[in-house]
Design a protein around this motif. Structure first.
Motif, mmCIF file in Angstrom:
data_model
loop_
_atom_site.group_PDB
_atom_site.id
_atom_site.type_symbol
_atom_site.label_atom_id
_atom_site.label_comp_id
_atom_site.label_asym_id
_atom_site.label_seq_id
_atom_site.Cartn_x
_atom_site.Cartn_y
_atom_site.Cartn_z
ATOM 1 N N ALA A 109 30.876 92.085 -9.739
ATOM 2 C CA ALA A 109 29.437 92.253 -9.510
ATOM 3 C C ALA A 109 29.054 93.722 -9.381
ATOM 4 O O ALA A 109 28.000 94.149 -9.857
ATOM 5 C CB ALA A 109 29.018 91.488 -8.258
ATOM 6 N N GLU A 112 28.996 95.194 -12.772
ATOM 7 C CA GLU A 112 27.778 94.748 -13.442
ATOM 8 C C GLU A 112 26.585 95.591 -13.003
ATOM 9 O O GLU A 112 25.753 96.002 -13.818
ATOM 10 C CB GLU A 112 27.546 93.270 -13.110
ATOM 11 N N LEU A 113 26.519 95.872 -11.710
ATOM 12 C CA LEU A 113 25.406 96.642 -11.160
ATOM 13 C C LEU A 113 25.452 98.093 -11.611
ATOM 14 O O LEU A 113 24.438 98.667 -12.025
ATOM 15 C CB LEU A 113 25.445 96.567 -9.631
ATOM 16 N N GLY A 116 25.652 98.120 -15.828
ATOM 17 C CA GLY A 116 24.696 97.323 -16.577
ATOM 18 C C GLY A 116 25.328 96.417 -17.602
ATOM 19 O O GLY A 116 24.682 96.017 -18.576
ATOM 20 N N ALA A 118 26.899 92.841 -18.205
ATOM 21 C CA ALA A 118 26.951 91.516 -17.603
ATOM 22 C C ALA A 118 28.377 90.972 -17.592
ATOM 23 O O ALA A 118 29.099 91.064 -18.582
ATOM 24 C CB ALA A 118 26.039 90.557 -18.354
ATOM 25 N N PRO A 178 30.473 88.391 -4.217
ATOM 26 C CA PRO A 178 29.755 88.263 -5.486
ATOM 27 C C PRO A 178 30.648 88.518 -6.697
ATOM 28 O O PRO A 178 31.464 89.445 -6.697
ATOM 29 C CB PRO A 178 28.658 89.328 -5.377
ATOM 30 N N ALA A 180 29.147 87.867 -10.136
ATOM 31 C CA ALA A 180 28.206 88.231 -11.186
ATOM 32 C C ALA A 180 26.809 87.986 -10.639
ATOM 33 O O ALA A 180 26.651 87.580 -9.480
ATOM 34 C CB ALA A 180 28.457 87.405 -12.451
ATOM 35 N N LYS A 181 25.801 88.213 -11.445
ATOM 36 C CA LYS A 181 24.434 88.035 -10.988
ATOM 37 C C LYS A 181 24.226 86.610 -10.486
ATOM 38 O O LYS A 181 24.404 85.652 -11.214
ATOM 39 C CB LYS A 181 23.454 88.341 -12.118
ATOM 40 N N ARG A 182 23.899 86.515 -9.191
ATOM 41 C CA ARG A 182 23.614 85.236 -8.538
ATOM 42 C C ARG A 182 24.814 84.286 -8.557
ATOM 43 O O ARG A 182 24.650 83.075 -8.418
ATOM 44 C CB ARG A 182 22.383 84.556 -9.155
ATOM 45 N N ARG A 183 26.013 84.823 -8.719
ATOM 46 C CA ARG A 183 27.229 84.012 -8.730
ATOM 47 C C ARG A 183 28.233 84.575 -7.731
ATOM 48 O O ARG A 183 28.480 85.783 -7.703
ATOM 49 C CB ARG A 183 27.867 84.006 -10.131
ATOM 50 N N THR A 184 28.806 83.711 -6.938
ATOM 51 C CA THR A 184 29.801 84.109 -5.946
ATOM 52 C C THR A 184 31.097 83.339 -6.173
ATOM 53 O O THR A 184 31.185 82.496 -7.072
ATOM 54 C CB THR A 184 29.292 83.820 -4.519
#
Length: 300
Positions: A109, A112-113, A116, A118, A178, A180-184
């Motif tokens: 995560a 990803e942040l 950028g 994914a 975390p 990924a985006k909105r995934r834990t």
């Protein structure tokens, strides 16, 4: 720099070639005589001993005729954990152990942040499911088997015999870490329908950490199979009572198998060359875990 488990080109994050779409029908091939148990190993923190436990348990299951594959889908900051799991399983390919890897010691995560790029969470799920589907397809004689890693579809047991059994999937850090985006890590467990093995250090504060993890799991519909307390180099007085108190304070959990205590094995516990020796040292604990989880070999 990020690279997949097959090659590095410095050109960003890639999805391994073994990440395939797998239908739910492929995963519903289990019968009374052919089971594939999926466990997600979660820690109460990072660096609590998940990989060591996973490698030891995988080797013990193999030695006792239970087909097994131990995975670490997400790994960063060095390949020591990947190598440990490879050696524990008689030298599997990296593609059969790991999906996403970063040379930088950061979480998926965070990568990803920062960059950028994914993280392909669904790709990781498909990769894991392809391993499960390959085993079951192979055992049932279903056509259209999928190729996984080195192309040897199946789980590893003693003597190289491949059969359905156990899939051990190691998360990163704790349950809500975390990915990924909105995934834990919890999202990983939900997507796989996995039971949790909670791994925690046997030291002061662990009771609260375990209870919080179990509560968070229950709220997300995740079952907890067991808790494993890892012995510490300098054990404090709480370690004498932690297991008993966790048993007392845990809520009633369907399918819960118990709290297991691993002794401290020394600073070389994560040495791949000592896996066989160390498994012997914790054989009684692993045997109890095998028995209580009702896992079985070909004649079990």
């Amino acid at each position: 720099m990020f690279f997949d488990t097959d090659y590095a080109d410095g050109g960003g994050l890639h999805v391994p070639v073994c990440a395939l779409m797998v239908s739910s029908d492929d995963l519903n091939l289990m019968t009374d005589d052919l089971r594939l148990e999926t466990f997600l190993l979660v820690g109460t923190d990072t660096g609590v001993g998940k990989t060591v436990f996973s490698g030891f348990f995988a080797r013990y299951l193999m030695d006792n005729g239970v087909g097994v594959q131990a995975l670490k889908p997400f790994c960063a900051g060095g390949k020591a954990d990947i190598e440990f799991l490879r050696v524990a399983q008689s030298g599997l390919e990296q593609t059969e152990v790991n999906y996403w890897y970063s040379e930088e010691p950061i979480s998926p995560a965070a990568a990803e942040l920062r960059l950028g790029q994914a993280v392909d969470f669904e790709g990781a799920i498909n990769w894991i499911n392809s391993l499960r589907s390959a085993v079951l397809s192979h055992q049932e004689g279903v056509s259209g088997q999928v190729a996984v890693g080195s192309g040897q579809a199946g789980l590893q047991s003693a003597g190289g015999v491949r059969q359905a059994g156990v899939l051990l999937v190691e998360g990163v850090g704790g349950l809500l870490a975390p990915l990924a985006k909105r995934r834990t890590v919890a999202s990983l467990g939900q997507a796989l329908g996995a039971q949790l093995i909670v791994v925690a250090p046997n030291r002061v504060g662990v009771i609260n950490q375990v209870l919080l993890t179990v509560e968070a799991a229950a709220k997300r519909g995740l079952g907890v199979a067991c808790v494993v307390l890892m012995g510490q180099r300098e054990a404090d007085l709480s370690s004498l009572d932690n297991a008993a108190l966790i048993r007392d304070f845990l809520p009633e959990l369907a399918g819960f198998k118990g709290v297991f205590e691993f002794p401290w094995l020394g600073v070389g516990a994560d040495n791949p060359g000592q896996i066989g020796v160390n498994v012997k040292k914790v054989e009684k604990v692993l045997a109890k875990l095998l028995e209580d989880c009702k896992l079985r070999g070909p004649s079990g």
